[in-house]
Structures are given as C-alpha cells and as structure tokens.
Design a protein around this motif. Structure first.
Motif, PDB file in Angstrom:
ATOM      1  N   PHE A  96      39.335  41.287  38.307  1.00 45.32           N
ATOM      2  CA  PHE A  96      39.056  41.518  36.883  1.00 45.32           C
ATOM      3  C   PHE A  96      38.577  40.237  36.186  1.00 45.32           C
ATOM      4  N   ARG A 111      39.091  48.148  29.308  1.00 46.98           N
ATOM      5  CA  ARG A 111      40.369  47.603  29.786  1.00 46.98           C
ATOM      6  C   ARG A 111      40.981  48.520  30.822  1.00 46.98           C
ATOM      7  N   VAL A 112      41.839  47.978  31.649  1.00 44.08           N
ATOM      8  CA  VAL A 112      42.475  48.786  32.690  1.00 44.08           C
ATOM      9  C   VAL A 112      43.982  48.564  32.669  1.00 44.08           C
ATOM     10  N   ARG A 127      31.069  43.336  33.081  1.00 37.77           N
ATOM     11  CA  ARG A 127      32.056  44.340  32.661  1.00 37.77           C
ATOM     12  C   ARG A 127      31.356  45.621  32.191  1.00 37.77           C
ATOM     13  N   SER A 182      31.928  49.150  33.808  1.00 41.11           N
ATOM     14  CA  SER A 182      32.501  50.248  33.029  1.00 41.11           C
ATOM     15  C   SER A 182      31.560  51.470  33.044  1.00 41.11           C
ATOM     16  N   MET A 213      38.140  39.822  32.306  1.00 43.15           N
ATOM     17  CA  MET A 213      39.318  40.609  31.902  1.00 43.15           C
ATOM     18  C   MET A 213      40.592  39.906  32.380  1.00 43.15           C
ATOM     19  N   THR A 257      47.237  48.575  34.325  1.00 50.27           N
ATOM     20  CA  THR A 257      47.458  48.379  35.761  1.00 50.27           C
ATOM     21  C   THR A 257      48.948  48.314  36.059  1.00 50.27           C
ATOM     22  N   PHE A 301      44.573  44.644  31.841  1.00 48.70           N
ATOM     23  CA  PHE A 301      43.521  43.639  31.961  1.00 48.70           C
ATOM     24  C   PHE A 301      42.465  43.951  30.912  1.00 48.70           C
ATOM     25  N   ARG A 302      42.148  42.955  30.098  1.00 50.66           N
ATOM     26  CA  ARG A 302      41.180  43.208  29.025  1.00 50.66           C
ATOM     27  C   ARG A 302      40.502  41.913  28.593  1.00 50.66           C
ATOM     28  N   MET A 341      43.694  41.960  42.437  1.00 51.27           N
ATOM     29  CA  MET A 341      43.135  42.707  41.313  1.00 51.27           C
ATOM     30  C   MET A 341      42.945  41.784  40.108  1.00 51.27           C
ATOM     31  N   ARG A 342      43.886  40.878  39.919  1.00 48.45           N
ATOM     32  CA  ARG A 342      43.754  39.906  38.813  1.00 48.45           C
ATOM     33  C   ARG A 342      42.481  39.068  39.003  1.00 48.45           C
TER      34      ARG A 342
END
Ligand code: OOG
Ligand code: NI
Length: 459
Positions: free
Chosen positions: A85, A124-125, A10, A14, A90, A127, A110-111, A81-82
C-alpha cells in the motif's frame, strides 16, 4: 528516471479493483449506478453544496470515492501488505479491536494522509488480521496455522516491484502499470478452496470468519463501497433495484450536519466453491462478498467522539438492532431521540470544540488587531471561514455491525474484549498513525496558513 505520482498509482489501482469487482459481483455495478444517480440529484437540488465542494476541491473525489476491505491470515501477509500500500501512498491509520464485538480480528485502514492526496483519490482499504489466538480449539488452530504458513498471496512480480519502488523511491509509469496488474491478483476471488471440505466445515464451525480467511488462496476483496451524499435515499431505493439492504444504517442518525460515517450493506452472495484433497473434488459454496454504501460527514475531536460513543452506547442499551430487522424502526427512532443531545449546527459544534474544521481567509478586509484574535472571533467577523473536515476513517461498532450482518446471525459469538495494539503493530512492522492527531494537524495547518494570508495583507 521519471517516477509517477503515488496518487496516480492509487487511482489506477482503485479503478482496476472497481472494474474487477463489477465483473465478479454484478450487484456492485447496480449499486454504483444508483449511487451516481442519487448523488447527482442531490447536487442538483443543492447548488450551494455543489459550489462549496467544488471550491474546496472535493467535488471530483465524490464520484471516485470508495473503500474496500480484506482479511489477512499472518503477520507476514500484513507487513507485506503495508509495503504494497505504501507504493500507492496509503498508510495505516487507526487501530480497531473487533474482538469485543465477537469478530476474531483486529484491524487498521490504509489510506492517503495529505488533504491533496485525499482529494486526488481517497481510496482506502480496511485491513483485518485474523486472531487465531482467540480460537479455543488448539488442534484446529495448529491446522489453520499450517495452511496459512504455506500459502503465498503475492505474485513474485508484485514482490519484485514493491522492492523496486522501495529501492528507487518510486515506480515509472510502465512499472506502475505492471504493479497494479500484479497487485490485483492478490485481491481476486478464487473459486477453488485451499483446503478439503472437511477442514472447511470445521473452520466454519469455529467461526465463519476463520473459514473465510484460512480456506482460500488469497484475501479476496470482500466489498467495495461507494460514497453517497444521501444514504437514506439509497437505502430506500435499493429494493427497487433488486438489492436487499441490511435492516438498519450503522452510525449516527440522519442530521442537518452529517457527522462521522453512516453505512449500510447488502448481504453476502452465496458463491460456488470447489474443495479438493488432490484426488476428489467436492462442490460447495461460501458466502463472503457483499456490497456497502457510506455517507461521510464531519470528523469529531476526542470530545465530540466521546459524546458520540456515549449517545450510541445509550441507544444500544435501550434497543439492540435485531439481525432480522424486526425492531429496525424502533432502533432508528431511539437513535434519533438520543442524538438530540448532539448539537446539530456547525457553529455550536465548532465553538464547543466537538469537530475539526478547515480555516481559510475569506478575503474580507481585516485589521492588524485581527492577527491576534482567536479563530471563533474571526469567523464571526467574516474574516475567516470554517469548513468541516471530512472523517476519513472507520468506526469499530459500525464495522462490527457490517461484519455481523454478513456473517449471519449464528456468528454473533462472544469473545471478551481483548485489544492488542502492540502485537498488531509488531506484526504490521510499523506503528499505526493516530487518527485524531492527523485531523488536529490538518486543522492547525489550515489555521496557520489562513493567518499567514491575513498577515501578508498587512505586511
Ligand atoms: C470489514 C468490515 C468493516 C467498514 O466499512 O466498516 C468495514 C470486513 O467485513 O472485512 O469495511
Ligand atoms: Ni466497509
């Protein structure tokens, strides 16, 4: 085989995103520099706050901290996407319905979940998934659907590495590096549109956000947000750096005890885009990407959140912030006046059950009777200390304000509130995690640990 910690993946990701966005949107770099200056000045002026953050292990994350946002077009994109992450530790927390605010999307963030993971890197994003079902024009809906069903937003290399991580239970550091490089491609800006100019215009007319999702090859990251320890100072200093912030800061007013989340953004850039039908190319533009800053404070319990929601609704019933900023001062004054009803010292907030706290043993001598006492008594006796748990999530009304300020005034188009969490979770392929439950668990775990420390001292 030796797997790298998802927290480290991550962090790699990032940093890579931040580097890419700095190249693509120079004002983001300016903002990062300003935020760093303000944060340093703040910590210098308040050595006790610096020491407290250091002690809690939260100091290092502050300068690393950022969130981003993307907007997806299809259920398949959302569920992949899930999985993407998850490789970086995340997970989807919270369900946000933005239809009520005139934005045809619903969202999650997502975090990382664990405190240690958040301290390692809280990236985090936010979404969002486009809701074409809220667009009236059936023909346009079908065309948009067709375009979205054809596009591929993930590279094959990315998909392979997601599958590898799932099968092996993680990635090696070499795999992680190529994963980050492949994943980055999905979030990149594409100056060539995915549709002809005529279709772009019709999508744009239906809603600017529909064009932003459907007309492009991928879900470009639309902002990255550093965390500041003093949002009022950054808001004040932005114009000096040639950045024009939106008129009002979203969220609660400035307070002695910061609660939840305060945010402000600067307007989207107008960027050149070429539209092609395969034969002729038309040059045009599109505005989507912007900059934002945030200040985070105490996470509120459902009781505290309800009070916040009521006071905010009351404020907005009296003054609605106009997009042109003409009543910004009046709005901020009304907000401050209304929020006088929200206790502004940690003690009252804690004893009234409005916020979540992390408990720890101070090391001060305790008696065996203390083991059975409630936390409030133990804090008063100095046996336990209570530190605020930081809010790690988002606020739907603030998010709507951020969307709106960047979509332009003409976009405040009405939809009826139309949450559909069940549908969102079906498309996501997993339930979203309840955010209050997360904070309650963190608080309970800290208290259990603190009690175990006290019990140990008397064993
Ligand atoms: C997301 C806006 C919401 C926030 O910080 O509340 C958001 C978007 O514009 O896609 O990022
Ligand atoms: Ni944001």
């Amino acid at each position: 085989m030796c797997h790298i910690d998802p927290n480290a993946i991550r962090t790699l990701f990032s940093r890579a995103m931040s580097g890419m966005y700095r190249d693509e949107v120079p004002a983001y770099g300016t903002l990062l520099d300003l935020v760093r200056l303000v944060n340093e000045a703040r910590l210098e002026a308040e050595p006790s706050e610096r020491a407290r953050l250091q002690e809690l292990g939260e100091l290092d994350r502050v300068s690393e901290e950022r969130h981003g946002a993307i907007r997806l077009g299809t259920p398949q994109e959302l569920s992949t996407m899930r999985r993407l992450f998850a490789v970086m530790g995340m997970y989807p927390v919270g369900y946000y319905d933005l239809s009520a605010a005139g934005v045809p999307v619903h969202s999650t963030a997502f975090r990382p979940l664990e405190q240690s993971a958040l301290n390692a890197n809280p990236f985090r994003v936010f979404t969002s998934l486009l809701r074409l079902d809220l667009i009236e024009d059936a023909e346009l809906r079908a065309e948009a659907d067709e375009v979205l069903s054809q596009r591929k937003i993930f590279t094959q290399g990315c998909l392979d590495l997601i599958a590898r991580a799932e099968a092996d239970g993680g990635l090696t550091s070499e795999e992680a590096e190529s994963f980050v490089a492949e994943a980055l491609e999905t979030f990149r800006w594409h100056p060539e549109a995915n549709v002809e100019h005529a279709l772009y215009k019709r999508l744009h007319e239906a809603h600017r956000l529909v064009a932003d999702v459907v007309a492009f090859k991928g879900p470009h990251i639309n902002h990255l947000t550093p965390r500041t320890l003093d949002i009022d100072a950054v808001q004040r200093l932005m114009p000096e750096r040639g950045i024009a912030p939106k008129a009002v800061i979203e969220g609660p007013p400035a307070r002695a005890v910061p609660i939840l989340l305060r945010q402000t953004s600067f307007k989207a850039l107008e960027e050149p885009v070429s539209y092609s039908d395969g034969v002729t190319t038309v040059d045009g533009s599109h505005t989507a990407r912007f900059g934002e800053i945030e200040q985070r404070g105490l996470a509120l319990t459902p009781k505290g959140q309800a009070l916040y929601d009521r006071l905010l609704a009351h404020t907005r019933g009296l003054v609605r912030p106009a997009a042109d900023g003409s009543n910004a001062a009046e709005y901020m004054e009304t907000l401050e006046r209304t929020f006088a009803d929200f206790p502004d010292d940690l003690e009252t907030i804690r004893t009234e059950g409005l916020g979540y706290f992390r408990y720890s043993a101070t090391g001060k001598g305790s008696s065996t009777e203390d083991l059975a006492r409630d936390p409030a008594t133990l804090v008063t006796a100095g046996v336990l200390r209570a530190d605020p748990i930081i809010y790690e999530d988002f606020l739907p009304i603030s998010a709507a304000g951020i969307f709106q300020s960047n979509l332009g005034d003409e976009a405040s188009q009405g939809f009826a509130a139309n949450p559909n969490r069940a549908r969102f979770e079906e498309d996501l392929g997993a339930p979203v995690i309840d955010l209050h439950q997360r904070y309650a668990e963190v608080e309970a775990a800290s208290l259990a640990h603190a009690r175990a420390v006290l019990a140990h001292a008397h064993a």
